[in-house]
Scaffold this motif. Sequence first.
Motif, PDB file in Angstrom:
ATOM      1  N   GLY A  43       0.780  -1.230   0.000  1.00  0.00           N
ATOM      2  CA  GLY A  43       0.000   0.000   0.000  1.00  0.00           C
ATOM      3  C   GLY A  43       0.814   1.284   0.000  1.00  0.00           C
ATOM      4  N   ARG A  44       2.136   1.167  -0.033  1.00  0.00           N
ATOM      5  CA  ARG A  44       2.967   2.377  -0.016  1.00  0.00           C
ATOM      6  C   ARG A  44       2.985   3.099  -1.360  1.00  0.00           C
ATOM      7  N   LEU A  45       2.732   2.386  -2.436  1.00  0.00           N
ATOM      8  CA  LEU A  45       2.712   2.972  -3.761  1.00  0.00           C
ATOM      9  C   LEU A  45       1.306   2.817  -4.325  1.00  0.00           C
ATOM     10  N   VAL A  46       0.642   3.920  -4.638  1.00  0.00           N
ATOM     11  CA  VAL A  46      -0.683   3.892  -5.240  1.00  0.00           C
ATOM     12  C   VAL A  46      -0.651   4.796  -6.466  1.00  0.00           C
ATOM     13  N   LEU A  47      -0.938   4.205  -7.615  1.00  0.00           N
ATOM     14  CA  LEU A  47      -0.981   4.950  -8.870  1.00  0.00           C
ATOM     15  C   LEU A  47      -2.436   5.061  -9.313  1.00  0.00           C
ATOM     16  N   ARG A  48      -2.784   6.204  -9.899  1.00  0.00           N
ATOM     17  CA  ARG A  48      -4.161   6.445 -10.339  1.00  0.00           C
ATOM     18  C   ARG A  48      -4.117   7.050 -11.734  1.00  0.00           C
ATOM     19  N   HIS A  49      -5.075   6.634 -12.560  1.00  0.00           N
ATOM     20  CA  HIS A  49      -5.180   7.208 -13.900  1.00  0.00           C
ATOM     21  C   HIS A  49      -6.650   7.279 -14.291  1.00  0.00           C
ATOM     22  N   GLU A  50      -6.995   8.343 -15.008  1.00  0.00           N
ATOM     23  CA  GLU A  50      -8.357   8.535 -15.514  1.00  0.00           C
ATOM     24  C   GLU A  50      -8.287   8.828 -16.999  1.00  0.00           C
ATOM     25  N   ASP A  51      -9.306   8.361 -17.742  1.00  0.00           N
ATOM     26  CA  ASP A  51      -9.366   8.624 -19.178  1.00  0.00           C
ATOM     27  C   ASP A  51     -10.804   8.460 -19.648  1.00  0.00           C
ATOM     28  N   ASP A  52     -11.073   8.942 -20.855  1.00  0.00           N
ATOM     29  CA  ASP A  52     -12.397   8.847 -21.468  1.00  0.00           C
ATOM     30  C   ASP A  52     -12.289   8.120 -22.795  1.00  0.00           C
ATOM     31  N   GLY A  53     -13.374   7.482 -23.206  1.00  0.00           N
ATOM     32  CA  GLY A  53     -13.399   6.819 -24.500  1.00  0.00           C
ATOM     33  C   GLY A  53     -14.771   6.290 -24.833  1.00  0.00           C
ATOM     34  N   ASP A  54     -14.969   5.990 -26.109  1.00  0.00           N
ATOM     35  CA  ASP A  54     -16.257   5.465 -26.580  1.00  0.00           C
ATOM     36  C   ASP A  54     -16.293   3.939 -26.612  1.00  0.00           C
ATOM     37  N   ASP A  55     -15.131   3.325 -26.729  1.00  0.00           N
ATOM     38  CA  ASP A  55     -15.040   1.862 -26.799  1.00  0.00           C
ATOM     39  C   ASP A  55     -14.578   1.347 -25.432  1.00  0.00           C
ATOM     40  N   PRO A  56     -15.444   0.647 -24.694  1.00  0.00           N
ATOM     41  CA  PRO A  56     -15.076   0.216 -23.343  1.00  0.00           C
ATOM     42  C   PRO A  56     -13.888  -0.735 -23.292  1.00  0.00           C
ATOM     43  N   VAL A  57     -13.745  -1.606 -24.258  1.00  0.00           N
ATOM     44  CA  VAL A  57     -12.635  -2.555 -24.274  1.00  0.00           C
ATOM     45  C   VAL A  57     -11.325  -1.807 -24.500  1.00  0.00           C
ATOM     46  N   GLU A  58     -11.298  -0.946 -25.507  1.00  0.00           N
ATOM     47  CA  GLU A  58     -10.088  -0.184 -25.810  1.00  0.00           C
ATOM     48  C   GLU A  58      -9.736   0.746 -24.649  1.00  0.00           C
ATOM     49  N   LEU A  59     -10.741   1.380 -24.044  1.00  0.00           N
ATOM     50  CA  LEU A  59     -10.510   2.273 -22.911  1.00  0.00           C
ATOM     51  C   LEU A  59      -9.906   1.514 -21.739  1.00  0.00           C
ATOM     52  N   GLY A  60     -10.466   0.365 -21.411  1.00  0.00           N
ATOM     53  CA  GLY A  60      -9.947  -0.441 -20.304  1.00  0.00           C
ATOM     54  C   GLY A  60      -8.505  -0.852 -20.529  1.00  0.00           C
ATOM     55  N   ARG A  61      -8.211  -1.304 -21.719  1.00  0.00           N
ATOM     56  CA  ARG A  61      -6.834  -1.718 -22.030  1.00  0.00           C
ATOM     57  C   ARG A  61      -5.875  -0.533 -21.985  1.00  0.00           C
ATOM     58  N   ARG A  62      -6.310   0.609 -22.523  1.00  0.00           N
ATOM     59  CA  ARG A  62      -5.455   1.795 -22.554  1.00  0.00           C
ATOM     60  C   ARG A  62      -5.122   2.284 -21.141  1.00  0.00           C
ATOM     61  N   VAL A  63      -6.127   2.323 -20.266  1.00  0.00           N
ATOM     62  CA  VAL A  63      -5.906   2.765 -18.885  1.00  0.00           C
ATOM     63  C   VAL A  63      -5.001   1.775 -18.154  1.00  0.00           C
ATOM     64  N   ALA A  64      -5.223   0.491 -18.354  1.00  0.00           N
ATOM     65  CA  ALA A  64      -4.378  -0.526 -17.717  1.00  0.00           C
ATOM     66  C   ALA A  64      -2.928  -0.394 -18.169  1.00  0.00           C
ATOM     67  N   ARG A  65      -2.708  -0.250 -19.478  1.00  0.00           N
ATOM     68  CA  ARG A  65      -1.342  -0.131 -19.991  1.00  0.00           C
ATOM     69  C   ARG A  65      -0.669   1.122 -19.444  1.00  0.00           C
ATOM     70  N   HIS A  66      -1.423   2.208 -19.326  1.00  0.00           N
ATOM     71  CA  HIS A  66      -0.849   3.439 -18.773  1.00  0.00           C
ATOM     72  C   HIS A  66      -0.373   3.211 -17.340  1.00  0.00           C
ATOM     73  N   LEU A  67      -1.204   2.566 -16.524  1.00  0.00           N
ATOM     74  CA  LEU A  67      -0.823   2.306 -15.135  1.00  0.00           C
ATOM     75  C   LEU A  67       0.378   1.376 -15.052  1.00  0.00           C
ATOM     76  N   LEU A  68       0.380   0.337 -15.860  1.00  0.00           N
ATOM     77  CA  LEU A  68       1.505  -0.597 -15.841  1.00  0.00           C
ATOM     78  C   LEU A  68       2.784   0.083 -16.311  1.00  0.00           C
ATOM     79  N   ASP A  69       2.679   0.922 -17.330  1.00  0.00           N
ATOM     80  CA  ASP A  69       3.851   1.664 -17.802  1.00  0.00           C
ATOM     81  C   ASP A  69       4.337   2.632 -16.735  1.00  0.00           C
ATOM     82  N   GLN A  70       3.398   3.297 -16.064  1.00  0.00           N
ATOM     83  CA  GLN A  70       3.745   4.240 -15.000  1.00  0.00           C
ATOM     84  C   GLN A  70       4.440   3.523 -13.845  1.00  0.00           C
TER      85      GLN A  70
END
Length: 89
Positions: A43-70
């Motif tokens: 719990g010492r490291l917490v990363l958060r990301h927000e984004d918008d999109g029309d395609d739920p699958v693409e949005l979910g993958r994009r947000v996940a990749r951003h967090l993993l990259d971060q």
Amino acid sequence: AWLGEMGGGCDRPVGAYATIPGDDEGSGEGTLHLTAILASGDGRLVLRHEDDGDDPVELGRRVARHLLDQAGGDWLLDESSPLVSSVPA
């Protein structure tokens, strides 16, 4: 799509919440807003990301990749990582 991309399940320190801003009528149509977090096992490291999109699958993958990259990649979710394995079972 988000959880699958995160490689997570019930034992991973992750969370996500999606809304459709401005959908007061409950039509379920419109742009999605996804807020997600990724935390270290202790719990010492917490990363958060927000984004918008029309395609739920693409949005979910994009947000996940951003967090993993971060976080520096999938190592944060690796069971052998000291940040993950430090949480008592």
